[in-house]
Enzyme design. Structure first.
Site, short mmCIF file in Angstrom:
data_model
loop_
_atom_site.label_atom_id
_atom_site.label_comp_id
_atom_site.label_asym_id
_atom_site.label_seq_id
_atom_site.Cartn_x
_atom_site.Cartn_y
_atom_site.Cartn_z
N ASP A 90 0.85 -1.19 0.00
CA ASP A 90 0.00 0.00 0.00
C ASP A 90 0.88 1.23 0.00
O ASP A 90 2.03 1.18 0.41
CB ASP A 90 -0.87 0.03 1.26
CG ASP A 90 -2.13 -0.80 1.10
OD1 ASP A 90 -2.40 -1.25 -0.01
OD2 ASP A 90 -2.84 -0.99 2.10
N ASP B 18 -4.65 -3.18 4.86
CA ASP B 18 -5.21 -2.85 6.17
C ASP B 18 -6.73 -2.96 6.21
O ASP B 18 -7.31 -3.10 7.27
CB ASP B 18 -4.78 -1.44 6.61
CG ASP B 18 -5.12 -0.38 5.57
OD1 ASP B 18 -5.82 -0.70 4.58
OD2 ASP B 18 -4.66 0.77 5.74
N ASP C 83 -8.79 -5.96 1.66
CA ASP C 83 -7.47 -6.56 1.43
C ASP C 83 -7.38 -8.01 1.89
O ASP C 83 -6.45 -8.72 1.53
CB ASP C 83 -6.40 -5.75 2.19
CG ASP C 83 -6.26 -4.35 1.66
OD1 ASP C 83 -6.31 -4.18 0.43
OD2 ASP C 83 -6.09 -3.42 2.47
#
Length: 921
Positions: free
Chosen positions: A338, A642, A646
């Site tokens: 990310d 997070d 995901d």
């Protein structure tokens, strides 16, 4: 009116298209009345309750039995049976204890899918307010059906995926679903025919997300398993945990050992019988060989070393949940990360200001008000500073955030954008509390999605009462008729307007988020028309800056042959700017946006993923597809995340990495590793530790196997040369050596520090074997050296102490000869452990005694060996005698031979290897 299935309205991803009227008509519902009780009951029967489906759990007894299917475990059980057959119940119990511990660890590590689905269930709303038969009712969320009219306001958890019918200043926190940390503005009027990712569907609400502001009404479309959350839960339960590279390698090694063991045992027994050996005696000799061939301590050492690796990683902010994932980290060759909070600081920071025709640079990063403001171009002067003062005054007062110094540094409460403005103003000496005390607030116009502006009214300024406004640059500029310059307020001419828009474009091209600031004087205190006819003041440009340590970590990735990839929900330009700043994007690297990825087939994506470094505006399905595309090329990938969205990708990846600070419980449940500091550099550090652990596993596997092969050669060749009764090593001695003497140095090898070039080597491939050509060559060389040393020692022992005649009249080796062979083998192993500290470098380059754990383990093994030799009550058990100085004078030089052979092998083999690599390069 007959209702249709909500899934037939449009594809699950496309319910944001079309008009509200069309959806209402298709679902057969009047928005002013809602569903009737009877129709709602029928739909509940048809579509099922609004809850996530759960899988039948595997019974505990079956999960326990599955742990005993591993080849190495079966070999250990056989070793325990052999030990028990020989009457060595202590060794048998130790081996069985190893098997039981491994089984318990395996059972405990399973069931992560159930944990993740349970966490999803906990996120759902317990009740919901709906319109039924024209009346508002509060119902359990499980009773919500497609077609229900939902009545929502700030603080509610959305019970189902729904299309907005009405909205007023509505904002939803979708961070758990999309990863976006800022609440999303929702608009019931939005209509599009474009294919949009979840984060861009502003006329949709999603199950289990929460509303942070405003109110609205919505049409429930998809419930339970059909919702976005339900689809994520379905993917979680469908994804099966694959074997790690280490599991594959150890299973393969176990099969090799089993076949090798059976062949050697059978050959020894048959040849011994053919040479006239006693059947029982040859059976016992074959059993000795079986014991010699099985590295009883290997499974225990692997488990302990992996557990120690987990502890070491935990000290460095990486919590590894699954034991075998520790080693898999060392195999990773693609890290999918990310952007927000992992590669960046997750703290918006103002870096540029535009005021009085000047561009200013703001230094510092994060919310800490530490840094300077200096002119980048256009000169400076006292009058320029007056415009800058007004810009930062508006930024401070037109603000709802709070910036304060806490125990762990500066903390921001509120919107990240407003926090960044407070920090920038504080660098100029403007503090909100001081300014509000001096210029009291008289009113405000909160931000909303239609105006895209926020205005506050403050009194006591030099001009009197002012309205101070911030908002989108194009809208603010359109509402201004004048501009504040170094020479005062002047008309906003077309040329000046173009200069403002040019500055805005320049900021935006570098991926800065731009805000504009203006004010208007209200001499009579009338607030009417506050956002018209304003005076333009300036612009601020801000960005979530890259972590400095992430830049260094990406450079290390380049050296280590690891490709970092950014996967973000942010916009393309912002993602590319951060990627280039970090050095993550290189010449020829591509960028894929979610809509482009959506249009690709799996085969096309598999081709594109090989040269794509940035994925922007991605959806939950995209992350799983990216992982699968990488794995189709044999890549071992790590995926960070997070949000709830995901979780499937985290579970599908070889290593799923959840954020410890911002991560949801769902993501943490699905992941293999949790980053306690949400830092990309911690992932790279964990990868390095994984490589060190794998290198150490190879070291002690090579150490243990070379000893086992050496023992086999000693027994097999000796009885072939000297006859079946001349066995130089007894089963009790072999078990002692394999379980006790060898295991301590093997554990010490598992505690070796990183070699200097560990992150300069390319990642190993998924198909690479533990028992590769290099290790086989090393094992052969050292095993032959062990055989030579022990065989010569055994002959020397026979020469000094002779043989003995047993009750059957057969000639057997004396206890003195057995002691010579036994002690020489132990001494050779202890000295050889130092050489095995590196597969490539000489122990003298590393420092002979630089591993304190090794030093202690060798001293312990020496003490145990001396006890077996010199304690009278142990002599009969181990068939040993006390040795004198003359005996040691023979044994110790012979014990040095395997050590010397190991060092010479490294010198010659790797010198040749370096030459070949140099020729290829």
């Amino acid at each position: 009116m007959n209702a249709s299935s909500p899934d037939s309205v449009a594809p699950a991803e496309r319910s944001y298209e079309g008009t509200r009227t069309a959806l209402l008509t298709h679902l057969g519902v009047d928005p002013a009345v809602g569903l009737s009780a009877g129709e709602a009951s029928a739909r509940l029967e048809r579509y099922g309750p609004n809850r996530l489906e759960t899988e039948a759990k595997t019974p505990l007894w079956r999960r326990i039995l599955e742990q005993f299917r591993d080849v190495m475990v079966i070999i250990l059980i056989i070793a325990a049976i052999i030990s028990g057959f020989l009457g060595d119940w202590i060794e048998a119990l130790i081996i069985l204890a190893i098997v039981v511990v491994n089984a318990i660890l395996g059972v405990v590590q399973e069931g992560r899918a159930e944990e993740a689905v349970a966490a999803l269930q906990n996120m759902s709303s317990p009740t919901a307010r709906v319109l039924r038969d024209g009346r508002q009712e509060v119902l359990p969320s499980e009773e919500i059906v497609p077609g229900d009219i939902l009545i929502l306001e700030a603080g509610d958890i959305v019970p189902a995926d729904a299309r907005l019918l009405e909205s007023s200043n509505l904002k939803a926190d979708e961070s758990a679903l999309t990863g976006e940390s800022v609440p999303v503005e929702k608009d019931a009027e939005f209509v599009t025919e474009e294919v949009l990712g979840i984060g861009d569907r502003v006329n949709m609400l999603f199950s289990s997300t929460s509303l942070t502001y405003g109110r609205g009404r919505a049409l429930a479309l998809r419930t339970g398993p059909s919702s976005e959350m339900g689809r994520i839960a379905g993917r979680l339960t469908a994804i099966k945990q694959e074997l790690t590279p280490l599991q594959v390698g150890l299973n393969q090694l176990g099969r090799y050992l089993a076949v090798f063991c059976l062949l050697v045992v059978a050959l020894t027994f048959v040849v011994g019988i053919l040479r006239g050996g006693d059947i029982f005696s040859m059976f016992m000799t074959s059993v000795s060989l079986a014991v010699a061939a099985i590295p009883e301590g290997l499974a225990a050492v692997v488990t302990i070393v992996l557990a120690l690796g987990m502890n070491r990683m935990a000290e460095n902010n990486a919590i590894v949940k699954r034991l075998l994932a520790v080693e898999t980290l060392g195999s990773v060759n693609v890290i999918c990360s990310d952007k927000t909070g992992t590669l960046t600081q997750n703290e918006m920071t103002v870096t540029r200001l535009y005021a009085g025709d000047r561009v200013y640079q703001v230094t510092g990063s994060g919310y800490a008000p530490e840094g300077t403001i200096s002119v980048l171009d256009g000169g400076s002067g006292e009058k320029d500073g007056q415009v800058l003062d007004r810009l930062l005054l508006i930024a401070t007062l037109c603000n709802e955030a709070v910036l304060r110094e806490g125990e762990n540094g500066w903390e921001m409460i509120g919107d990240p954008t407003e926090g960044a403005l407070l920090s920038a103003a504080a660098k100029h000496g403007f503090l909100r509390a001081d300014l509000e005390a001096r210029y009291p607030r008289r009113g405000d116009l909160p931000f909303d999605s239609e105006r895209k502006m926020m205005t506050v009214f403050h009194d006591g300024l030099p001009e009197g009462e002012l309205s101070l406004t911030k908002g989108a640059p194009d809208i603010i500029a359109d509402r201004c008729t004048s501009i504040l310059t170094a020479d005062g307020v002047e008309p906003l001419t077309a040329a000046r307007r173009e200069a403002i828009l040019a500055a805005n474009s320049a900021f935006a091209r570098t991926a800065l988020r731009v805000l504009a600031f203006a004010y208007r004087v209200h001499p009579d205190g009338d607030h009417e028309g506050a956002e018209e006819g304003m005076t333009f003041v300036g612009l601020t440009g801000m960005i979530d800056p890259a972590r400095p340590e992430a830049r260094d970590a990406i450079a290390v990735c380049g050296q280590a042959g690891i490709r970092p990839v950014m996967i973000t929900g942010d916009y393309r330009d912002t993602a590319v700017a951060i990627a280039r700043d970090l050095g993550l994007m290189r010449e020829g690297d591509g960028v894929l946006v979610g809509s482009e990825l959506e249009a690709m087939s799996d085969a096309e994506l598999a081709v594109a993923c090989e040269h794509t470094s940035v994925y922007a505006r991605v959806s939950p399905e995209h992350k799983v597809r990216i992982v699968e595309a990488l794995q189709s090329h044999g890549h071992i990938s790590s995926m960070t995340g997070d949000g709830v969205n995901d979780a499937p990708a985290l579970k599908r990846a070889d290593i799923g990495v959840a954020m410890g600070i911002t991560g949801t419980e769902v993501a943490k449940s699905a992941a293999d590793m949790i980053l306690m500091d949400d830092n990309f550099a911690t992932i790279v550090s964990a990868v390095e530790q994984g490589r060190v652990i794998y290198a150490n596993i190879r070291k002690f596997v090579g150490f243990l196997l070379s000893c086992n092969v050496g023992e086999i050669l000693v027994i097999f060749i000796t009885i072939m040369v000297m006859g079946p009764d001349m066995t130089p090593l007894l089963p009790i001695q072999l078990l002692w050596l394999n379980l006790i003497t060898d295991s301590f140095p093997a554990l010490a090898l598992g505690r070796e520090e990183a070699e200097p070039d560990v992150m300069e080597q390319p990642p190993r491939r998924r198909t690479d074997k533990i028992l590769n050509r290099e290790m086989i060559a090393s094992i052969v060389v050292q095993a032959v050296a062990i055989f030579g040393a022990v065989f010569v020692a055994f002959r020397a022992g026979l020469a000094r102490y002779g043989t003995m005649i047993n009750t059957d009249g057969r000639e057997l080796p004396s206890q003195g000869a057995l002691t010579f062979a036994f002690v020489t083998l132990i001494a050779a192993e202890l000295l050889r452990a130092f050489s095995n500290r590196s597969e490539h470098y000489s122990v003298f380059r590393q420092g002979m005694f630089s591993n304190p754990t090794m030093n202690r383990s060798i001293l312990l093994a020496i003490g145990l060996t001396l006890a077996v030799v010199y304690l009278p009550f142990l002599n009969p058990l181990f068939h040993t005698i006390p040795l004198g100085p003359a005996d040691w004078a023979i044994i110790l030089p012979l014990a040095l031979l395997p050590f010397v052979a190991g060092e010479l092998f490294k010198l010659i083999y790797h010198r040749d290897l370096r030459r070949r690599r140099a020729r290829r390069s």
